[in-house]
Design an enzyme around this catalytic site. Structure first.
Site, short mmCIF file in Angstrom:
data_model
loop_
_atom_site.label_atom_id
_atom_site.label_comp_id
_atom_site.label_asym_id
_atom_site.label_seq_id
_atom_site.Cartn_x
_atom_site.Cartn_y
_atom_site.Cartn_z
N SER A 98 0.84 -1.20 0.00
CA SER A 98 0.00 0.00 0.00
C SER A 98 0.88 1.25 0.00
CB SER A 98 -0.88 0.04 1.25
OG SER A 98 -1.47 -1.21 1.49
N TYR B 266 -1.44 -11.03 2.89
CA TYR B 266 -1.53 -9.64 3.32
C TYR B 266 -2.98 -9.35 3.69
CZ TYR B 266 -1.15 -4.46 2.94
OH TYR B 266 -1.18 -3.10 3.16
N LYS C 175 0.88 -11.05 7.00
CA LYS C 175 1.09 -9.66 7.46
C LYS C 175 -0.26 -9.23 8.01
CE LYS C 175 1.51 -5.46 4.96
NZ LYS C 175 0.94 -4.49 5.91
N GLY D 274 1.25 -5.25 11.32
CA GLY D 274 1.13 -4.25 10.24
C GLY D 274 0.84 -2.84 10.68
C1 HMN Z 1 2.08 -1.70 3.01
O1 HMN Z 1 1.45 -2.58 2.44
O2 HMN Z 1 2.66 -0.82 2.40
C2 HMN Z 1 2.17 -1.63 4.50
O3 HMN Z 1 2.62 -2.78 5.01
C3 HMN Z 1 0.94 -1.17 5.11
C4 HMN Z 1 1.16 -0.90 6.58
O4 HMN Z 1 0.48 -1.85 7.34
C5 HMN Z 1 0.71 0.49 6.88
N1 HMN Z 1 -0.69 0.58 6.59
C6 HMN Z 1 -1.17 1.47 5.73
O5 HMN Z 1 -0.49 2.34 5.23
C7 HMN Z 1 -2.60 1.37 5.40
C8 HMN Z 1 1.06 0.92 8.28
O6 HMN Z 1 2.45 0.98 8.34
C9 HMN Z 1 0.45 2.30 8.59
O7 HMN Z 1 0.77 3.22 7.57
C10 HMN Z 1 0.96 2.86 9.90
O8 HMN Z 1 0.77 1.93 10.92
C11 HMN Z 1 0.26 4.18 10.24
O9 HMN Z 1 -1.09 3.97 10.55
#
Ligand code: HMN
Length: 288
Positions: A44, A133, A161, A185
């Site tokens: 993401s 994921y 994840k 995550g």
């Molecule tokens: C990804 O797929 O890029 C990440 O693993 C996603 C990750 O879980 C992040 N989630 C999102 O951005 C939706 C978290 O790192 C998140 O950005 C962070 O905990 C802040 O809320």
């Protein structure tokens, strides 16, 4: 495959094209400054769902070329077009990515049989391992313990994840599957997940806060919870500011303030206003 993995952000130029120089700098920053254990590519945070298949391949190539074998690499290949998911899985495997990951298929409210078939189809076509994921808040796909167990029956599915605030389910999965890899995550909940004995974490904010994430994880593993809580507190001060200012754009501006050519986000993600760019610079000065 244990440890702290950055969900790698990607540098795009003003027209939304992949900025190779910037992407290489982001990779180097993560390895040399944040000192993370691995990179999660085209998740993401990498704006995967805003990119064409060709752009995704270009990112996989550039990142592998920059990393070589310095840290572990996980390729997120999930796509609604299952043929594309298979093609990306084969592409990343041929490049030498250590493992694959695929988001649960979303938008059409697929039932569990369809979700399972999606993973098995990808894995039938590629000689690599898969990390599920799961991010229900964005996909609308929630799975229970029995459903995770069914997915884990495929030996190539080596872990998940887990991006959800459901610590009851997380504990149940940990207890039932001591040999599967569980990555936390949500960066703001890292300590709570580490206490439940996850194998690592994958997060966007590690691009700018990876060192603290490593500390939280290591302290929790040593049962030094009071110290870990202090680091999580500072981390969450930063994450709260980032979320209030615009998640991916702010991470990019914090990196730019440190001399990394992190570029812009792809449309329809918007640009930060000047005020918000200044906020991000202040975060860089205060926390990084
Ligand atoms: C990804 O797929 O890029 C990440 O693993 C996603 C990750 O879980 C992040 N989630 C999102 O951005 C939706 C978290 O790192 C998140 O950005 C962070 O905990 C802040 O809320």
């Amino acid at each position: 495959m244990n440890g702290i993995y950055t969900a790698l952000i990607c540098s795009f130029d003003e027209n939304g094209k992949v900025n190779e120089k910037g992407l290489r700098e982001i990779v180097r920053h993560n390895i040399d400054v944040q000192k993370v254990d691995g990179l999660y590519v085209n998740g993401s945070s990498g704006e995967n769902f805003l990119m064409s298949a060709d752009q995704k391949k270009k990112v996989f190539e550039i990142v592998k070329d920059e990393v070589k074998d310095e840290v572990k690499l996980i390729a997120q290949v999930g796509a609604l077009d299952i043929d594309e998911a298979v093609e990306l899985a084969q592409f990343a495997t041929d490049l030498g990515y250590d493992a694959l990951s695929a988001v649960t298929p979303f938008y059409y409210r697929f039932d569990f049989e369809e979700v399972k078939d999606y993973y098995n189809t990808i894995l039938e076509n590629v000689d690599n391992k898969m990390i599920i994921y799961s991010i229900p808040a964005l996909t609308g796909v929630s799975m229970n313990l029995e459903q995770f167990a069914e997915l884990f029956e495929n030996e190539k599915v080596i872990g998940v994840k887990f991006t959800a605030p459901d610590f009851f389910l997380l504990e149940r999965i940990r207890h039932a599957f001591p040999d599967k890899l569980i990555y936390s995550g949500f960066d703001e909940m890292l300590l709570s997940a580490a206490v439940l004995n996850v194998d690592g974490a994958i997060g966007s904010t590690f691009n700018v806060n990876g060192q603290r994430a490593k500390q939280i994880y290591a302290l929790a593993k040593e049962s030094r919870i009071d110290e870990a809580r202090e680091v999580q507190k500072v981390t969450n001060d930063l994450i709260a500011e980032i979320l209030a200012n615009g998640l991916y754009q702010t991470i990019k501006e914090i990196l730019k303030a440190q001399g990394v050519d992190a570029g812009y986000c792809r449309k329809p993600m918007k640009r930060l206003t000047e005020d918000k760019v200044e906020n991000a610079k202040a975060m860089a000065a205060k926390y990084c």
